[in-house]
Write a protein that holds these residues in place. Structure first.
Motif, short mmCIF file in Angstrom:
data_model
loop_
_atom_site.label_atom_id
_atom_site.label_comp_id
_atom_site.label_asym_id
_atom_site.label_seq_id
_atom_site.Cartn_x
_atom_site.Cartn_y
_atom_site.Cartn_z
N GLN A 162 92.69 37.74 7.81
CA GLN A 162 92.81 36.29 7.90
C GLN A 162 92.20 35.77 9.20
O GLN A 162 91.51 34.75 9.20
CB GLN A 162 94.28 35.87 7.82
CG GLN A 162 94.93 36.10 6.46
CD GLN A 162 96.42 35.83 6.48
OE1 GLN A 162 97.02 35.63 7.55
NE2 GLN A 162 97.05 35.85 5.31
N GLN A 164 89.83 37.16 11.01
CA GLN A 164 88.38 37.27 10.97
C GLN A 164 87.76 36.17 10.12
O GLN A 164 86.73 35.58 10.48
CB GLN A 164 87.98 38.65 10.43
CG GLN A 164 86.49 38.95 10.56
CD GLN A 164 86.16 40.38 10.20
OE1 GLN A 164 87.05 41.22 10.05
NE2 GLN A 164 84.88 40.68 10.04
N LEU A 165 88.41 35.87 9.00
CA LEU A 165 87.90 34.81 8.13
C LEU A 165 88.00 33.45 8.81
O LEU A 165 87.09 32.61 8.71
CB LEU A 165 88.66 34.80 6.81
CG LEU A 165 88.23 33.75 5.78
CD1 LEU A 165 86.73 33.85 5.49
CD2 LEU A 165 89.04 33.89 4.49
N ILE A 182 81.19 35.79 2.93
CA ILE A 182 82.52 36.32 3.25
C ILE A 182 82.64 37.78 2.83
O ILE A 182 83.08 38.63 3.61
CB ILE A 182 83.62 35.48 2.57
CG1 ILE A 182 83.58 34.04 3.08
CG2 ILE A 182 84.99 36.09 2.83
CD1 ILE A 182 84.54 33.11 2.35
N LEU A 186 83.36 40.90 5.35
CA LEU A 186 84.68 41.53 5.36
C LEU A 186 84.73 42.85 4.61
O LEU A 186 85.46 43.76 4.99
CB LEU A 186 85.72 40.55 4.79
CG LEU A 186 85.88 39.21 5.51
CD1 LEU A 186 87.02 38.41 4.90
CD2 LEU A 186 86.15 39.43 7.00
N LEU A 197 89.12 38.78 -2.31
CA LEU A 197 88.84 37.51 -1.64
C LEU A 197 89.80 36.42 -2.12
O LEU A 197 90.33 35.65 -1.30
CB LEU A 197 87.39 37.09 -1.89
CG LEU A 197 87.00 35.71 -1.36
CD1 LEU A 197 87.21 35.62 0.14
CD2 LEU A 197 85.55 35.38 -1.72
#
Length: 232
Positions: A162, A164-165, A182, A186, A197
């Protein structure tokens, strides 16, 4: 500068008071124990006119002790450091400690720990507010030094994925990311990370709703955009 020293001064005063009170109460208990052992020894010597210590001497000594805590704990020994032998009563330090009233000392020590804990939280909150004021803000959430803070300075705890996103969203143009961007960032080794995702986005939405005005809008699963619900 004095404001920063004040919490430390209070903490040191509490700790010092705890030590002094505990030491004083230990000394009082030590004095009572010494007095009791001395009077028990004198009575024992009057009854037992011997130059040696026997089990019967110890029993007589314990019988004359007035403090229950000392019975079975105090002992008699021969002091050979003098020219003439001398009988000396002794008691374990732990026994004296148990006899002393340490409630006030423990209360002061507990107060000191609670004070330190409270000051730590307060200082951490102030530092969070300072960082939040100097970072990149969006939707009542601020990114500063790779960490996210709410408007009141509290750090938001994201999971590693979370976090990193969220970094990607904050640093991207218009806070928009495609599904491909994304997934490649990731899960670069995963052929199809669609379900992973979707789960990540769903759980991230819950955290954002609880700590900010941000929401994540989806364009039919092809891209995602972080938006401020107050401005939408």
């Amino acid at each position: 500068m004095m404001k920063h020293r004040y919490p430390l001064i209070v903490f040191l005063l509490l700790v010092t008071s705890s030590v002094l009170v505990g030491w004083h109460n230990y000394g009082v208990a030590q004095h009572e124990a010494d007095s009791d052992m001395q009077q028990a020894l004198m009575q024992t010597l009057r009854e037992k006119q011997r130059d040696v210590i026997t089990p019967d001497t110890i029993r007589t000594f314990n019988r004359h002790l007035q403090l229950p805590e000392l019975r079975g704990q105090a002992v008699l020994s021969l002091d050979t450091r003098r020219a003439s032998l001398r009988i000396t009563p002794h008691c374990p330090t732990l026994t004296i400690w148990k006899m002393s009233d340490q409630r006030a000392s423990v209360a002061l020590a507990s107060t000191a720990l609670l004070w330190a804990f409270g000051c730590g939280i307060r200082l951490r909150r102030k530092e969070g507010i300072r960082l939040a004021a100097s970072g990149l803000s969006f939707g009542r959430l601020t990114l500063s030094q790779q960490r996210f803070y709410t408007a009141d300075g509290s750090e938001v705890k994201f999971t590693p994925m979370q976090h990193q996103l969220m970094l990607m969203f904050f640093l991207s143009a218009e806070h928009r990311l495609t599904k491909t961007e994304i997934c490649e960032a990731l899960w670069p080794k995963k052929d199809d990370a669609s379900e992973t995702l979707y789960t990540l986005i769903r759980r991230l939405k819950t955290v954002l709703e609880a700590h900010s005005d941000l929401r994540i809008d989806s364009d039919r699963g092809r891209s995602y955009q972080l938006t401020d619900s107050k401005l939408a």
